[in-house]
Design an enzyme around this catalytic site. Sequence first.
Site, PDB file in Angstrom:
ATOM      1  N   ARG A  17       0.844  -1.189   0.000  1.00 36.31           N
ATOM      2  CA  ARG A  17       0.000   0.000   0.000  1.00 36.31           C
ATOM      3  C   ARG A  17       0.884   1.245   0.000  1.00 36.31           C
ATOM      4  O   ARG A  17       1.842   1.331   0.759  1.00 36.31           O
ATOM      5  CB  ARG A  17      -0.910   0.006   1.237  1.00 36.31           C
ATOM      6  CG  ARG A  17      -1.800  -1.219   1.364  1.00 36.31           C
ATOM      7  CD  ARG A  17      -2.319  -1.358   2.784  1.00 36.31           C
ATOM      8  NE  ARG A  17      -3.081  -2.585   2.983  1.00 36.31           N
ATOM      9  CZ  ARG A  17      -2.546  -3.777   3.211  1.00 36.31           C
ATOM     10  NH1 ARG A  17      -1.231  -3.898   3.283  1.00 36.31           N
ATOM     11  NH2 ARG A  17      -3.310  -4.835   3.376  1.00 36.31           N
ATOM     12  N   ILE A  18       0.546   2.220  -0.826  1.00 31.69           N
ATOM     13  CA  ILE A  18       1.283   3.477  -0.868  1.00 31.69           C
ATOM     14  C   ILE A  18       0.733   4.386   0.230  1.00 31.69           C
ATOM     15  O   ILE A  18      -0.460   4.694   0.249  1.00 31.69           O
ATOM     16  CB  ILE A  18       1.155   4.162  -2.240  1.00 31.69           C
ATOM     17  CG1 ILE A  18       1.627   3.223  -3.361  1.00 31.69           C
ATOM     18  CG2 ILE A  18       1.961   5.462  -2.259  1.00 31.69           C
ATOM     19  CD1 ILE A  18       3.058   2.794  -3.233  1.00 31.69           C
ATOM     20  N   LEU A  19       1.600   4.784   1.147  1.00 32.65           N
ATOM     21  CA  LEU A  19       1.183   5.642   2.247  1.00 32.65           C
ATOM     22  C   LEU A  19       1.347   7.099   1.830  1.00 32.65           C
ATOM     23  O   LEU A  19       2.427   7.514   1.421  1.00 32.65           O
ATOM     24  CB  LEU A  19       2.008   5.332   3.492  1.00 32.65           C
ATOM     25  CG  LEU A  19       1.985   3.854   3.937  1.00 32.65           C
ATOM     26  CD1 LEU A  19       2.788   3.668   5.218  1.00 32.65           C
ATOM     27  CD2 LEU A  19       0.555   3.353   4.121  1.00 32.65           C
TER      28      LEU A  19
ATOM     29  N   ASN B  30       9.328   1.982   7.455  1.00 31.79           N
ATOM     30  CA  ASN B  30       9.156   0.863   6.532  1.00 31.79           C
ATOM     31  C   ASN B  30      10.391  -0.028   6.546  1.00 31.79           C
ATOM     32  O   ASN B  30      11.522   0.460   6.495  1.00 31.79           O
ATOM     33  CB  ASN B  30       8.933   1.381   5.102  1.00 31.79           C
ATOM     34  CG  ASN B  30       8.715   0.250   4.113  1.00 31.79           C
ATOM     35  OD1 ASN B  30       7.879  -0.623   4.320  1.00 31.79           O
ATOM     36  ND2 ASN B  30       9.470   0.258   3.025  1.00 31.79           N
TER      37      ASN B  30
ATOM     38  N   HIS C 133      12.156  -2.451   4.263  1.00 30.40           N
ATOM     39  CA  HIS C 133      12.131  -2.724   2.822  1.00 30.40           C
ATOM     40  C   HIS C 133      13.041  -3.894   2.484  1.00 30.40           C
ATOM     41  O   HIS C 133      14.204  -3.940   2.922  1.00 30.40           O
ATOM     42  CB  HIS C 133      12.583  -1.477   2.060  1.00 30.40           C
ATOM     43  CG  HIS C 133      12.653  -1.657   0.583  1.00 30.40           C
ATOM     44  ND1 HIS C 133      11.523  -1.751  -0.207  1.00 30.40           N
ATOM     45  CD2 HIS C 133      13.713  -1.776  -0.260  1.00 30.40           C
ATOM     46  CE1 HIS C 133      11.884  -1.902  -1.467  1.00 30.40           C
ATOM     47  NE2 HIS C 133      13.207  -1.933  -1.527  1.00 30.40           N
TER      48      HIS C 133
ATOM     49  N   ASP D 218       8.310   8.875   3.652  1.00 29.25           N
ATOM     50  CA  ASP D 218       7.955  10.238   3.261  1.00 29.25           C
ATOM     51  C   ASP D 218       6.992  10.176   2.087  1.00 29.25           C
ATOM     52  O   ASP D 218       6.415   9.114   1.810  1.00 29.25           O
ATOM     53  CB  ASP D 218       9.201  11.074   2.947  1.00 29.25           C
ATOM     54  CG  ASP D 218      10.009  10.534   1.763  1.00 29.25           C
ATOM     55  OD1 ASP D 218       9.528   9.607   1.069  1.00 29.25           O
ATOM     56  OD2 ASP D 218      11.126  11.045   1.530  1.00 29.25           O
ATOM     57  N   ALA D 219       6.812  11.281   1.380  1.00 27.69           N
ATOM     58  CA  ALA D 219       5.822  11.331   0.313  1.00 27.69           C
ATOM     59  C   ALA D 219       6.239  10.569  -0.935  1.00 27.69           C
ATOM     60  O   ALA D 219       5.412  10.329  -1.819  1.00 27.69           O
ATOM     61  CB  ALA D 219       5.525  12.794  -0.047  1.00 27.69           C
ATOM     62  N   GLY D 220       7.509  10.173  -1.043  1.00 26.86           N
ATOM     63  CA  GLY D 220       7.955   9.385  -2.182  1.00 26.86           C
ATOM     64  C   GLY D 220       7.790   7.899  -1.916  1.00 26.86           C
ATOM     65  O   GLY D 220       7.215   7.487  -0.906  1.00 26.86           O
TER      66      GLY D 220
ATOM     67  N   ASP E 171       9.888   4.697  -1.160  1.00 25.50           N
ATOM     68  CA  ASP E 171      11.208   4.214  -0.720  1.00 25.50           C
ATOM     69  C   ASP E 171      12.265   5.306  -0.832  1.00 25.50           C
ATOM     70  O   ASP E 171      13.426   5.041  -1.167  1.00 25.50           O
ATOM     71  CB  ASP E 171      11.646   2.987  -1.539  1.00 25.50           C
ATOM     72  CG  ASP E 171      10.674   1.824  -1.393  1.00 25.50           C
ATOM     73  OD1 ASP E 171      10.055   1.702  -0.329  1.00 25.50           O
ATOM     74  OD2 ASP E 171      10.545   1.041  -2.352  1.00 25.50           O
TER      75      ASP E 171
END
Length: 232
Positions: free
Chosen positions: A69-71, A84, A86, A120-122, A124
């Site tokens: 899921r993209i946060l 996260n 990864h 953050d907004a990106g 990874d």
Amino acid sequence: MIFIGDGALLRRAVVHAAAERHPVDLVCCADPADAAGAPHLAADDVNVQAAALVAACTDGIVWSLNNRRILREPLLSRGLRILNVHNGLLPQHRGLPSVAVLFALLHGDTEYGATLHEVDAGIDTGPVLAERRFAVTPDDRYRTVMLKGIRACQTLFEESLPYVAAGRTLGPPPAPASPPPAVYYGVRALDRLSDHRDHPAYPRATDLGPFAAHAPEVTRAVTAVNSTPRLR
């Protein structure tokens, strides 16, 4: 703590956190069994549940493990510390681990591993806090690198948990002498798989083993390439 993700890696993290007496306030996952008895929220888009997550979280910490899921907003601006774990080294293995492992082998990467980073907004792209590396040998196959990566993720989570819970600073790890390029491996990267069909590492890189069932997009791409007749 809130946990977001799916599968055995998430479930093991939840069980470990509970066993270490950390609060497991909510687990956001598709299968209730992965919540391991903790409060469960089934939400494809956790971002729209930002208010519920803030209300449930008692320590302000959110863990993302095996999470596709993209946060994004509004969750990112609600004062939670989102971390996260990864499967891959950042920034050279951004994106889907199922795709990154394949191309790591095709590109001859000699190291792989797991990375803990702030979200953050990106995708990874947040600050790296810690990592756990392992060597990739000439005999390693997709199945072995993926399994080692999952184990590295679990170990990295367990090592980092007490530091994060105590609010202590982690990392960043020492910067490499030659910083690797940032590469993103999404589903579209699989469109280039046919270009590597004759690569010596192709058989190793596409030996998915039991992970074929967990990486359907990679399985489809490999099947399509293997079933296409070679031009003479």
